[in-house]
Design an enzyme around this catalytic site. Structure first.
Site: not given
Length: 754
Positions: A284, A207, A323
């Protein structure tokens, strides 16, 4: 129903049978018995991971030491693997014959018929004259050689046959956690570990890599970083691991030709580095990037303009915005749109019923019907980016053993502690290869020996008490201190009832073993990389064991009415607590869950409760006033936001903080979150940060003494963070969406100074 080939052990024949739920359980039982029979001679000394599907052993011979190697159609990775074992010193024309190749080579027809049809499968036949290894494909041959080399490491070599293949096509790890990405050296060690354990997938999606995500996903990697990636890609090829490079463009993507071309260009750059497997993540994020029709159109374009044009690129993988089931919005039809619009070969990732959850048949039935394909499981374990003060070192368990035919892939999201994550990853390798034969506890004990061959007993003691996550926003928990927990419960019951404690010695032995295991680990040279990762927790664990012994000394001194002994042990325990406090405030400091927690489910509560009881009893008996310390946080979370209702708050040095979730928060009009203090008390200041900062126009910071009448505070914004000086007596604090529209934002921090 599931078609599966099984072995009938007492008849030594292979039989195909339709497996219902009952016969799956029967197969699991037979498999356990049969494997015990088959591997009795060598499994005690070998960690063959993953567990082979079918094994028939007729005899054992002394393991050959000199070999005649005959290689047929063997790729470079397998040649390199063989060269690490076979050399001029142990090979000659008079050695024990080993023939290695794949299904396209010339072998005896009876052997070729036994090679499994499954991709990556292999067949091994061994007699007193020769060994034959045949792979269904190049990767199958590689895996067959892996098993062969494991067998050759034993004193006794089995004669018979192994027919083996994976249950799940894509098996491995997704480096998709928040926090410090793995180093280059850690990734090299990980990729080698995957090859050793027949894992074939490494999804690179850290990330915090700015060239994987915003703001630089459109740009090429700098030369130094590209060089390192190239080395990782090459290392993956040597281990028959698909290096899946993932891109995360959804935060700022524009649905236009310019960004579409930029993404295609980035794919080409990565192709030139050697990438042959790609993933696109839309997790996200908020805003226009979450549009399922646009996402599907983009991936379909990449499939047609890139994947189909290349001859050697595997089907794409995507991580959707919705998800998990808990976040899906049926009224929006997001998942159904992907299922209908997306090219059928594109694989869709799924974490289960929630962000962090185990996977069962019901989960698979639900999602597969929505997306019209088999979901690709992203299992969020042993990832600890939402409980960073804990280590998750327990067994890999919880997933159903009957879902092999319903998944297109299974990857685990690990901790930022790469070496420590190997314990769980070892279990994932075994589970995804042979689900029905998987035994979590047995596999876990083997994993400990693999990561720490000499000091594994000490590591086992440490790991048994460092497996639970503690209370957390995802409500995901793990067993911890399993065999010790009943003893701890009985001890406390007897102590608090002022009854005779019969298991005092057992409790003392456990604390003593904790201390001794800590000394062994801290001085071990077994695995320095692992020790560097876990050292703060081991030091804390050592002090925890010592404090447990001190608590027992206090109890015995109280029983003997020895006040001097009692107060000496009391002072010693307080000194240990001070050292633990210092470790918690200086080691593993991060903005989310800073500090070092160990033994939090059973051991630490036992010591705290035992300490409080004996100190109170001592004060009552001898009219003393010794302080009883408490780790209790009297304040509470105050919110009507469903996403936050299980989020934890912490109190450290008079600073109250909400542990920020990693996901995007969604605030309906008049939704709020904040704190309810135990009583009206003085608050000095409040600080918070949300991103994007434009959301501040919709958010108001308010305080109240009764939860009914609210006052908005004056705030100032500096460096995209908001601060408010309070210096007044209040009980409730909240951030509230005062607009008429839903707001989406990521919470960076929210603190109150008391």
């Amino acid at each position: 129903m599931i078609l599966r080939t099984i072995l009938i052990p007492n008849k030594n024949v292979i039989k195909t049978q339709k497996l219902t739920a009952n016969t799956i359980l029967m197969k699991a039982s037979l498999s356990g018995l049969f494997l015990l029979m088959c591997f009795f001679g060598f499994a005690q000394n070998l960690a063959i991971n993953p567990t082979p599907q079918q094994t028939v052993i007729s005899n054992y011979i002394e393991t050959p030491t000199h070999f005649k190697l005959q290689l047929k159609n063997v790729d470079l990775a397998t040649q390199n693997l063989l060269s690490g074992f076979f050399n001029e010193g142990n090979t000659s024309n008079k050695g024990f014959t080993i023939t290695i190749g794949d299904i396209n080579d010339r072998f005896h027809r009876k052997f070729l018929r036994k090679v499994p049809q499954n991709a990556e499968g292999y067949f091994i036949n061994s007699s007193n004259k020769k060994i034959t290894v045949i792979g269904r494909d190049a990767r199958g041959t590689f895996y067959g050689v892996k098993t062969l080399l494991a067998l050759l490491a034993s004193d006794k070599f089995p004669q018979g046959e192994i027919i083996d293949y994976p249950d799940v096509v894509a098996r491995g790890v997704v480096e998709g956690f928040y926090g410090t990405p793995w180093s280059f050296d850690h990734r090299i060690r990980q990729i080698d570990f995957y090859g050793q354990n027949k894992l074939n997938t490494y999804i690179y999606g850290p990330k915090d890599d700015p060239y994987h995500s915003s703001p630089n996903w459109r740009k090429p990697y700098p030369e130094d970083e590209a060089t390192q990636l190239k080395k990782l890609i090459d290392r993956a090829a040597q281990n028959h691991v698909d290096f899946v490079w993932a891109i995360h463009p959804g935060k700022d993507i524009q649905w236009n030709d310019e960004d579409r071309t930029a993404l295609l260009h980035k794919f080409e750059l990565m192709y030139d580095l050697g990438i042959r497997s790609y993933a696109v993540f839309f997790d996200d994020i908020s805003g226009e990037g979450t549009n399922p029709k646009q996402q599907a159109d983009l991936l379909n374009y990449l499939h047609k303009a890139f994947v189909k044009v290349k001859d050697d690129v595997k089907p794409l993988i995507m991580c959707p915005t919705e998800y998990n089931k808990g976040w899906s919005k049926p009224e929006g039809g997001y998942l159904e749109t992907l299922g209908k619009e997306l090219e059928p070969s594109i694989r869709i990732m799924w974490t289960g019923n929630t962000v962090v959850s185990d996977i069962d048949q019901e989960t698979m039935d639900w999602i597969n019907s929505k997306i019209q394909r088999k979901a690709f499981i992203w299992w969020n374990f042993p990832v600890s980016d939402y409980v960073r003060n804990h280590l998750l070192l327990g067994p890999t368990y919880g997933n159903a053993k009957d879902i092999a035919d319903d998944v297109s892939g299974f990857v685990a999201n690990p901790m930022e502690h790469a070496e420590a994550s190997k314990i769980a990853i070892y279990g994932v390798a075994d589970y995804a290869w042979n689900m029905t034969a998987y035994q979590s506890e047995k596999n876990w004990l083997e994993a400990l020996k693999v990561v720490m061959p000499e000091s594994y007993k000490a590591l086992e003691i440490f790991a048994r008490h460092n497996s639970d996550l503690g209370p957390n926003g995802h409500k995901y928990r793990r067993d911890e201190s399993v065999s010790f927990a009943p003893k701890a419960t009985v001890f406390l019951q007897k102590l608090e009832a002022n009854q005779q404690i019969d298991n005092l010695e057992a409790i003392q032995n456990e604390f003593q073993s904790m201390v001794e295991a800590s000394y062994i680990l801290l001085n071990s040279t077994d695995n320095p990389v692992l020790l560097d990762e876990i050292r703060p927790w081991v030091k804390q664990f050592q002090l925890l064991g010592q404090s447990g012994l001190a608590m027992l000394h206090m109890y015995k001194a109280l029983e003997d009415k020895q006040t001097e002994r009692f107060e000496r042990s009391y002072q010693a325990l307080k000194a240990m607590k001070a050292q633990m406090y210092a470790i918690d405030r200086t080691e593993n400091q991060n903005p989310y869950q800073p500090g070092v927690k160990t033994g939090t489910l059973v051991v630490s509560p036992l010591i705290d409760k035992g300490f409080a009881h004996v100190v109170n009893a001592y004060n009552d008996t001898f009219d003393k006033n010794l302080e009883v310390e408490s780790n209790y946080n009297p304040h509470q979370l105050f919110t009507n936001v469903e996403q936050l209702k299980n989020q934890q708050i912490t109190l450290r040095d008079r600073t109250l903080a909400l542990n920020p979730p990693l996901e995007i928060l969604r605030f309906e009009p008049q939704s709020y979150f904040g704190f309810e203090l135990q009583k009206i008390e003085h608050v000095k200041n409040i600080a918070y940060k949300l991103s994007p900062s434009t959301v501040y126009e919709q958010i108001s910071l308010e305080v109240s003494n009764d939860g009914a009448e609210w006052t908005a505070l004056k705030t100032e914004v500096k460096d995209d963070a908001v601060k408010a000086t309070v210096n007044s007596e209040i009980k409730f604090i909240r951030l509230v969406n005062t607009s008429s529209e839903m707001s989406e934002a990521k919470l960076e921090h929210f603190t109150v100074m008391l």
